[in-house]
Design a protein around this motif. Structure first.
Motif, PDB file in Angstrom:
ATOM      1  N   UNK A 162     -16.248 -13.304 -22.001  1.00 23.57           N
ATOM      2  CA  UNK A 162     -16.269 -13.481 -20.480  1.00 23.57           C
ATOM      3  C   UNK A 162     -16.529 -12.107 -19.784  1.00 23.57           C
ATOM      4  N   UNK A 163     -15.812 -11.102 -20.306  1.00 25.60           N
ATOM      5  CA  UNK A 163     -15.919  -9.931 -19.470  1.00 25.60           C
ATOM      6  C   UNK A 163     -17.129  -9.127 -19.827  1.00 25.60           C
ATOM      7  N   UNK A 164     -17.886  -9.428 -21.191  1.00 27.56           N
ATOM      8  CA  UNK A 164     -19.138  -8.929 -21.496  1.00 27.56           C
ATOM      9  C   UNK A 164     -20.134  -9.584 -20.699  1.00 27.56           C
ATOM     10  N   UNK A 165     -20.260 -11.001 -20.393  1.00 28.84           N
ATOM     11  CA  UNK A 165     -20.924 -11.685 -19.536  1.00 28.84           C
ATOM     12  C   UNK A 165     -20.849 -11.206 -18.052  1.00 28.84           C
ATOM     13  N   UNK A 166     -19.820 -10.609 -17.477  1.00 29.90           N
ATOM     14  CA  UNK A 166     -19.673 -10.102 -16.136  1.00 29.90           C
ATOM     15  C   UNK A 166     -20.268  -8.859 -16.347  1.00 29.90           C
ATOM     16  N   UNK A 167     -20.073  -8.116 -17.042  1.00 31.70           N
ATOM     17  CA  UNK A 167     -20.798  -6.707 -17.229  1.00 31.70           C
ATOM     18  C   UNK A 167     -22.260  -6.955 -17.217  1.00 31.70           C
ATOM     19  N   UNK A 168     -22.638  -7.808 -17.986  1.00 33.54           N
ATOM     20  CA  UNK A 168     -24.199  -7.936 -18.071  1.00 33.54           C
ATOM     21  C   UNK A 168     -24.738  -8.851 -17.060  1.00 33.54           C
ATOM     22  N   UNK A 169     -24.315  -9.541 -16.097  1.00 34.41           N
ATOM     23  CA  UNK A 169     -24.898 -10.411 -15.397  1.00 34.41           C
ATOM     24  C   UNK A 169     -25.097 -11.734 -15.753  1.00 34.41           C
ATOM     25  N   UNK A 170     -24.543 -12.234 -17.133  1.00 33.53           N
ATOM     26  CA  UNK A 170     -24.996 -13.089 -17.684  1.00 33.53           C
ATOM     27  C   UNK A 170     -24.291 -14.442 -17.444  1.00 33.53           C
ATOM     28  N   UNK A 171     -24.727 -15.853 -17.520  1.00 37.40           N
ATOM     29  CA  UNK A 171     -24.008 -16.931 -17.457  1.00 37.40           C
ATOM     30  C   UNK A 171     -23.608 -17.488 -19.019  1.00 37.40           C
ATOM     31  N   UNK A 172     -22.631 -18.367 -18.906  1.00 33.01           N
ATOM     32  CA  UNK A 172     -22.067 -18.515 -20.401  1.00 33.01           C
ATOM     33  C   UNK A 172     -22.263 -20.141 -20.584  1.00 33.01           C
ATOM     34  N   UNK A 173     -22.772 -20.494 -21.561  1.00 30.42           N
ATOM     35  CA  UNK A 173     -22.534 -22.111 -21.912  1.00 30.42           C
ATOM     36  C   UNK A 173     -21.756 -22.446 -23.258  1.00 30.42           C
ATOM     37  N   UNK A 174     -21.238 -23.606 -23.395  1.00 32.30           N
ATOM     38  CA  UNK A 174     -20.283 -23.389 -24.592  1.00 32.30           C
ATOM     39  C   UNK A 174     -20.315 -24.848 -25.470  1.00 32.30           C
ATOM     40  N   UNK A 175     -19.950 -24.926 -26.674  1.00 33.09           N
ATOM     41  CA  UNK A 175     -20.068 -25.985 -27.487  1.00 33.09           C
ATOM     42  C   UNK A 175     -19.160 -26.112 -28.412  1.00 33.09           C
ATOM     43  N   UNK A 176     -18.241 -27.255 -28.385  1.00 32.87           N
ATOM     44  CA  UNK A 176     -17.090 -27.552 -29.580  1.00 32.87           C
ATOM     45  C   UNK A 176     -17.757 -27.316 -30.885  1.00 32.87           C
ATOM     46  N   UNK A 177     -17.245 -27.153 -31.630  1.00 31.79           N
ATOM     47  CA  UNK A 177     -17.778 -26.880 -33.069  1.00 31.79           C
ATOM     48  C   UNK A 177     -17.308 -28.122 -34.140  1.00 31.79           C
ATOM     49  N   UNK A 178     -17.869 -29.071 -34.119  1.00 32.01           N
ATOM     50  CA  UNK A 178     -17.505 -30.216 -34.955  1.00 32.01           C
ATOM     51  C   UNK A 178     -18.176 -30.089 -36.300  1.00 32.01           C
ATOM     52  N   UNK A 179     -18.429 -29.253 -37.042  1.00 31.29           N
ATOM     53  CA  UNK A 179     -18.675 -29.101 -38.456  1.00 31.29           C
ATOM     54  C   UNK A 179     -18.143 -28.077 -38.955  1.00 31.29           C
ATOM     55  N   UNK A 180     -18.319 -27.616 -40.304  1.00 29.96           N
ATOM     56  CA  UNK A 180     -18.035 -26.553 -41.002  1.00 29.96           C
ATOM     57  C   UNK A 180     -16.644 -26.601 -40.745  1.00 29.96           C
ATOM     58  N   UNK A 181     -15.698 -27.353 -41.162  1.00 25.69           N
ATOM     59  CA  UNK A 181     -14.302 -27.543 -41.201  1.00 25.69           C
ATOM     60  C   UNK A 181     -13.966 -28.794 -42.223  1.00 25.69           C
TER      61      UNK A 181
END
Length: 417
Positions: free
Chosen positions: A118-137
């Motif tokens: 989040x802090x990195x996104x703020x510093x670089x003026x970026x939006x963030x999207x997200x995905x739960x990871x339901x594999x490799x587990x």
């Protein structure tokens, strides 16, 4: 001729058809592409107890220099972003949490585990999207998650998805920019199922539970993603296109379509206009399937141009959320991001420089001769000169000059990992 002189000449060619090139570039500047972080480390993530890739996902190639820490991954993303015109977004998976060496199960993830992102996104003026990871587990080892017959396993993944939506809400609230939280599951069977309905009932019940948990919908947008088949689920996938399209429409969720998740003869471009008739928003994961969902780097091919045309000609740039999803470990990973994202933007620019309204009129009049002729002629209009000028104006390398910078970065940074 200078880049500016070539631009002026090209601009006039488009102006002859009533196309305002300057306005097109202003429009293009405002279109964010959601760039997937997992190209940079081959979908490895940073979990303490890391599992092998599973869920029908495969990576081929062993090109040197992949990111092995969050800091390296963010550094590589910054390098790619410096070569791509415009302001964009970064798409994260839950496995990219930073837990300071503590083993945190996925159903226990919290916003604090993504504070650095989040802090990195703020510093670089970026939006963030997200995905739960339901594999490799280990709880997805048999290829089933939200549709699993074991209630305890379903409960684990339900809680993981709820936690992920809370993280998406956190991103959206802190950035003042909604986060798209997308659910994709690998669930399916390798061979012919004897019961297709019961797993889908369980999936529906799981999704209902997940979406019952309240989040601020101005901060988090929920999406669900389908697939036609996968490695280990060749005969049946629980979360089919029909399942998720129906679920999204009935429950006011966003249906996400991945260009690699359909039969080889299906095209996502042909689905966009139909889906927009019934949905306020549509999300894309743009990839390049080669005979199967192989997630090759996006190239400027016919289908990519057609996807962009369908978005632009239908005035849907504010309705379609464009993300990328490819992972190629056989080439320089920073170059992969750069090639794929620049091509997505090129396709949108191409679509903005076509006389779409005139072509629609020709179709309505039944003048298919002129329609075909113009659609073909515009393929060789001086689009490249407009693109070069846009890159120069946006302070990123023109033409293939970006490749020299990537090679320098590989020599100075990637090769030393």
């Amino acid at each position: 001729m200078t880049i500016k002189e070539q631009y002026v000449a090209a601009k006039q060619a488009y102006a002859n058809w009533g196309i305002d090139v300057d306005a097109a570039l202003e429009t293009l500047k405002k279109v964010p592409i959601s760039i997937h972080c997992w190209q940079g480390d081959d979908i490895g993530g940073f979990e303490v107890n890391k599992s092998e890739l599973s869920g029908g996902i495969d990576i081929t190639g062993n090109y040197p220099g992949k990111a092995t820490t969050p800091e390296e991954l963010r550094m590589d993303l910054e390098k790619a972003l410096s070569l791509i015109p415009g302001k964009h977004r970064v798409n994260l998976h839950a496995i990219y949490a930073e837990t300071n060496g503590e083993a945190v199960e996925r159903d226990q993830l919290e916003p604090k585990h993504f504070e650095n992102w989040l802090n990195w996104a703020k510093e670089n003026g970026l939006g963030l999207d997200f995905n739960p990871t339901l594999f490799s587990h280990e709880k997805a080892a048999d290829g089933l998650t939200l549709s699993h017959p074991n209630e305890e396993i379903r409960e684990f993944w339900i809680n993981h998805c709820i936690a992920s939506r809370k993280i998406g809400e956190y991103f959206g609230r802190e950035l003042g920019n909604p986060c798209l939280t997308n659910i994709w599951i690998p669930d399916g069977y390798k061979d012919i199922p004897s019961d297709r309905l019961t797993p889908r009932k369980r999936l529906k019940e799981s999704l209902d539970r997940i979406f019952t948990a309240e989040v601020d919908e101005t901060c988090n947008w929920d999406a669900v993603e389908s697939k036609v088949f996968g490695i280990g689920s060749e005969s049946y996938v629980v979360g089919s296109h029909e399942f998720y399209l129906g679920y999204a429409l009935k429950n006011n969720k966003i249906c996400l379509v991945d260009t690699g998740h359909y039969h080889p003869t299906e095209t996502v471009s042909n689905k966009i206009s139909s889906m927009l008739l019934y949905s306020d928003k549509l999300a894309l994961h743009v990839s390049r399937p080669v005979r199967w969902d192989s997630d090759h780097v996006v190239i400027l091919d016919d289908e990519l141009r057609e996807i962009a045309l369908e978005i632009v000609r239908n005035d849907a740039l504010n309705q379609v959320i464009i993300g990328l999803d490819f992972f190629d470990a056989s080439i320089n990973r920073v170059a992969a991001w750069t090639i794929g994202t620049r091509n997505m933007i090129k396709a949108l620019l191409y679509a903005l420089l076509v006389p779409n309204d005139h072509l629609k009129e020709l179709q309505e009049k039944g003048d298919f001769t002129e329609r075909l002729a113009l659609m073909e002629e515009f393929k060789t209009y001086p689009f490249g000169a407009i693109w070069d000028y846009y890159c120069e104006k946006m302070n990123v390398p023109v033409k293939e000059r970006w490749l020299t910078l990537v090679k320098e970065y590989e020599h100075d940074v990637l090769a030393k990992r």
